[in-house]
Scaffold this motif. Structure first.
Motif, PDB file in Angstrom:
ATOM      1  N   PHE A  15       0.836  -1.208   0.000  1.00 35.43           N
ATOM      2  CA  PHE A  15       0.000   0.000   0.000  1.00 35.43           C
ATOM      3  C   PHE A  15       0.868   1.254   0.000  1.00 35.43           C
ATOM      4  CE2 PHE A  15      -2.783  -3.324   1.711  1.00 35.43           C
ATOM      5  CZ  PHE A  15      -3.753  -3.296   0.723  1.00 35.43           C
ATOM      6  N   ILE A  16       0.989   1.900   1.130  1.00 34.12           N
ATOM      7  CA  ILE A  16       1.826   3.100   1.207  1.00 34.12           C
ATOM      8  C   ILE A  16       3.145   2.674   1.813  1.00 34.12           C
ATOM      9  CG2 ILE A  16       2.105   5.378   2.230  1.00 34.12           C
ATOM     10  CD1 ILE A  16      -0.873   5.738   2.118  1.00 34.12           C
ATOM     11  N   TYR A  17       4.188   2.738   1.006  1.00 29.39           N
ATOM     12  CA  TYR A  17       5.468   2.186   1.419  1.00 29.39           C
ATOM     13  C   TYR A  17       6.585   3.129   0.997  1.00 29.39           C
ATOM     14  CZ  TYR A  17       9.432  -1.020   1.569  1.00 29.39           C
ATOM     15  OH  TYR A  17      10.632  -1.603   1.834  1.00 29.39           O
ATOM     16  N   GLY A  18       7.375   3.565   1.955  1.00 30.10           N
ATOM     17  CA  GLY A  18       8.542   4.389   1.649  1.00 30.10           C
ATOM     18  C   GLY A  18       8.198   5.557   0.756  1.00 30.10           C
ATOM     19  N   GLN A  19       9.049   5.806  -0.209  1.00 31.90           N
ATOM     20  CA  GLN A  19       8.836   6.931  -1.109  1.00 31.90           C
ATOM     21  C   GLN A  19       7.971   6.569  -2.310  1.00 31.90           C
ATOM     22  OE1 GLN A  19      12.950   7.975  -1.951  1.00 31.90           O
ATOM     23  NE2 GLN A  19      12.656   9.845  -0.764  1.00 31.90           N
ATOM     24  N   ASP A  20       7.618   5.295  -2.444  1.00 33.99           N
ATOM     25  CA  ASP A  20       6.855   4.875  -3.621  1.00 33.99           C
ATOM     26  C   ASP A  20       5.595   5.702  -3.833  1.00 33.99           C
ATOM     27  OD1 ASP A  20       8.786   2.994  -3.920  1.00 33.99           O
ATOM     28  OD2 ASP A  20       7.447   1.259  -3.795  1.00 33.99           O
ATOM     29  N   VAL A  21       4.761   5.806  -2.794  1.00 36.38           N
ATOM     30  CA  VAL A  21       3.497   6.520  -2.978  1.00 36.38           C
ATOM     31  C   VAL A  21       3.742   8.008  -3.218  1.00 36.38           C
ATOM     32  CG1 VAL A  21       2.829   7.113  -0.615  1.00 36.38           C
ATOM     33  CG2 VAL A  21       1.084   6.542  -2.280  1.00 36.38           C
ATOM     34  N   LEU A  23       6.269   9.271  -4.874  1.00 32.44           N
ATOM     35  CA  LEU A  23       6.653   9.381  -6.279  1.00 32.44           C
ATOM     36  C   LEU A  23       5.455   9.187  -7.208  1.00 32.44           C
ATOM     37  CD1 LEU A  23      10.027   7.437  -6.137  1.00 32.44           C
ATOM     38  CD2 LEU A  23       9.718   9.907  -6.391  1.00 32.44           C
ATOM     39  N   TRP A  24       4.608   8.206  -6.901  1.00 29.51           N
ATOM     40  CA  TRP A  24       3.423   7.982  -7.737  1.00 29.51           C
ATOM     41  C   TRP A  24       2.455   9.150  -7.614  1.00 29.51           C
ATOM     42  CZ3 TRP A  24       2.972   5.039 -11.707  1.00 29.51           C
ATOM     43  CH2 TRP A  24       3.808   3.934 -11.830  1.00 29.51           C
ATOM     44  N   ASN A  25       2.286   9.643  -6.404  1.00 29.77           N
ATOM     45  CA  ASN A  25       1.390  10.786  -6.200  1.00 29.77           C
ATOM     46  C   ASN A  25       1.877  11.989  -7.005  1.00 29.77           C
ATOM     47  OD1 ASN A  25      -0.778  12.215  -4.666  1.00 29.77           O
ATOM     48  ND2 ASN A  25       1.005  13.428  -4.117  1.00 29.77           N
ATOM     49  N   GLU A  26       3.166  12.226  -6.951  1.00 29.98           N
ATOM     50  CA  GLU A  26       3.754  13.340  -7.696  1.00 29.98           C
ATOM     51  C   GLU A  26       3.566  13.144  -9.203  1.00 29.98           C
ATOM     52  OE1 GLU A  26       8.276  14.550  -8.128  1.00 29.98           O
ATOM     53  OE2 GLU A  26       7.563  14.805  -6.056  1.00 29.98           O
ATOM     54  N   ALA A  27       3.724  11.918  -9.672  1.00 28.83           N
ATOM     55  CA  ALA A  27       3.617  11.626 -11.105  1.00 28.83           C
ATOM     56  C   ALA A  27       2.200  11.817 -11.635  1.00 28.83           C
ATOM     57  CB  ALA A  27       4.096  10.208 -11.394  1.00 28.83           C
ATOM     58  N   VAL A  28       1.204  11.422 -10.853  1.00 29.96           N
ATOM     59  CA  VAL A  28      -0.178  11.506 -11.345  1.00 29.96           C
ATOM     60  C   VAL A  28      -0.917  12.740 -10.856  1.00 29.96           C
ATOM     61  CG1 VAL A  28      -0.366   9.011 -11.677  1.00 29.96           C
ATOM     62  CG2 VAL A  28      -1.197  10.023  -9.544  1.00 29.96           C
ATOM     63  N   GLY A  29      -0.434  13.377  -9.787  1.00 31.01           N
ATOM     64  CA  GLY A  29      -1.063  14.601  -9.295  1.00 31.01           C
ATOM     65  C   GLY A  29      -2.292  14.378  -8.440  1.00 31.01           C
ATOM     66  N   ALA A  53       3.075   7.994   6.358  1.00 29.85           N
ATOM     67  CA  ALA A  53       3.891   7.813   5.158  1.00 29.85           C
ATOM     68  C   ALA A  53       3.334   8.539   3.933  1.00 29.85           C
ATOM     69  CB  ALA A  53       4.026   6.320   4.848  1.00 29.85           C
ATOM     70  N   ALA A  54       2.074   8.953   3.998  1.00 30.04           N
ATOM     71  CA  ALA A  54       1.467   9.650   2.853  1.00 30.04           C
ATOM     72  C   ALA A  54       2.104  11.023   2.680  1.00 30.04           C
ATOM     73  CB  ALA A  54      -0.032   9.788   3.070  1.00 30.04           C
ATOM     74  N   ARG A 145       5.053  -1.790 -13.380  1.00 25.61           N
ATOM     75  CA  ARG A 145       5.987  -0.665 -13.265  1.00 25.61           C
ATOM     76  C   ARG A 145       6.248  -0.419 -11.787  1.00 25.61           C
ATOM     77  NH1 ARG A 145       6.807   4.157 -16.921  1.00 25.61           N
ATOM     78  NH2 ARG A 145       5.256   3.138 -18.200  1.00 25.61           N
ATOM     79  N   TYR A 146       7.520  -0.408 -11.419  1.00 24.61           N
ATOM     80  CA  TYR A 146       7.886  -0.240 -10.016  1.00 24.61           C
ATOM     81  C   TYR A 146       7.779   1.209  -9.585  1.00 24.61           C
ATOM     82  CZ  TYR A 146       9.543  -4.769 -11.324  1.00 24.61           C
ATOM     83  OH  TYR A 146       9.605  -6.033 -11.833  1.00 24.61           O
ATOM     84  N   LEU A 147       8.350   2.090 -10.357  1.00 22.86           N
ATOM     85  CA  LEU A 147       8.331   3.527 -10.065  1.00 22.86           C
ATOM     86  C   LEU A 147       7.892   4.266 -11.324  1.00 22.86           C
ATOM     87  CD1 LEU A 147      11.739   3.806  -8.184  1.00 22.86           C
ATOM     88  CD2 LEU A 147       9.453   3.805  -7.160  1.00 22.86           C
ATOM     89  N   PRO A 148       7.374   5.470 -11.182  1.00 24.76           N
ATOM     90  CA  PRO A 148       6.955   6.209 -12.371  1.00 24.76           C
ATOM     91  C   PRO A 148       8.087   6.421 -13.373  1.00 24.76           C
ATOM     92  CG  PRO A 148       6.223   7.333 -10.378  1.00 24.76           C
ATOM     93  CD  PRO A 148       7.105   6.206  -9.945  1.00 24.76           C
ATOM     94  N   SER A 149       9.309   6.497 -12.895  1.00 23.97           N
ATOM     95  CA  SER A 149      10.452   6.729 -13.782  1.00 23.97           C
ATOM     96  C   SER A 149      10.989   5.450 -14.415  1.00 23.97           C
ATOM     97  CB  SER A 149      11.575   7.421 -13.002  1.00 23.97           C
ATOM     98  OG  SER A 149      11.975   6.600 -11.922  1.00 23.97           O
TER      99      SER A 149
END
Length: 160
Positions: A15-21, A23-29, A53-54, A145-149
């Motif tokens: 779910f919400i883990y480390g910087q993943d969310v 980065l995804w939040n930043e990518a999709v807005g 973590a959010a 896809r692991y990360l948006p990048s």
């Protein structure tokens, strides 16, 4: 009924883990992360670590699969939503229940009994494959896809 603004649905059993969310939040807005999981929704003690973590300024809500189906169309136009689920089965139930999901990004599914690793972060079982195939038949775009990048891995890795 209003059409909710679902920017992305992500399968990640952490779910919400480390910087993943973040980065995804930043990518999709998104400004709202919906954690959709029956077990977590029923146990508010599990919410605090995920809320911490959010990303700042992003709302986090914890709903069961059925509650999401029941209320998603009450989302306001200013709610830009990132949905997080743990499994392809939950994603399929949401789609069949009328949640307007068009794309699913698969990030992490842990190894367990009856599951085989297909990428370093994704392990699947027969039920997962069946659900993913059905999602594809329903016209849902799928990617690993692991990360948006990151470059996506071919979805065929999961469906072979």
């Amino acid at each position: 009924m209003a059409q909710p603004k679902i920017l992305l649905t992500r399968i990640d059993d952490r779910f919400i883990y480390g910087q993943d969310v973040e980065l995804w939040n930043e990518a999709v807005g998104s400004n709202l992360v919906l954690i959709i999981n029956d077990e977590i929704a029923a146990d508010s003690r599990k919410w605090a670590p995920m809320r911490v973590a959010a990303p700042d300024g992003v709302w986090t809500r914890f709903f069961s699969v059925q509650r999401t189906i029941d209320i998603i169309h009450t989302a306001t136009p200013r709610q830009w939503i990132l949905i997080m689920v743990a499994s392809p089965a939950d994603a399929l139930t949401l789609v069949k229940g009328g949640v307007p999901i068009s794309k699913i990004s698969i990030g992490h599914m842990q190894v367990g009994e009856g599951k085989r690793p297909v990428t370093p972060a994704v392990a699947i079982g027969d039920a997962d494959v069946a659900a993913l195939r059905e999602l594809q038949k329903l016209g849902i775009e799928l990617e690993i896809r692991y990360l948006p990048s990151s470059d996506p891995d071919p979805i065929e890795n999961l469906l072979a």
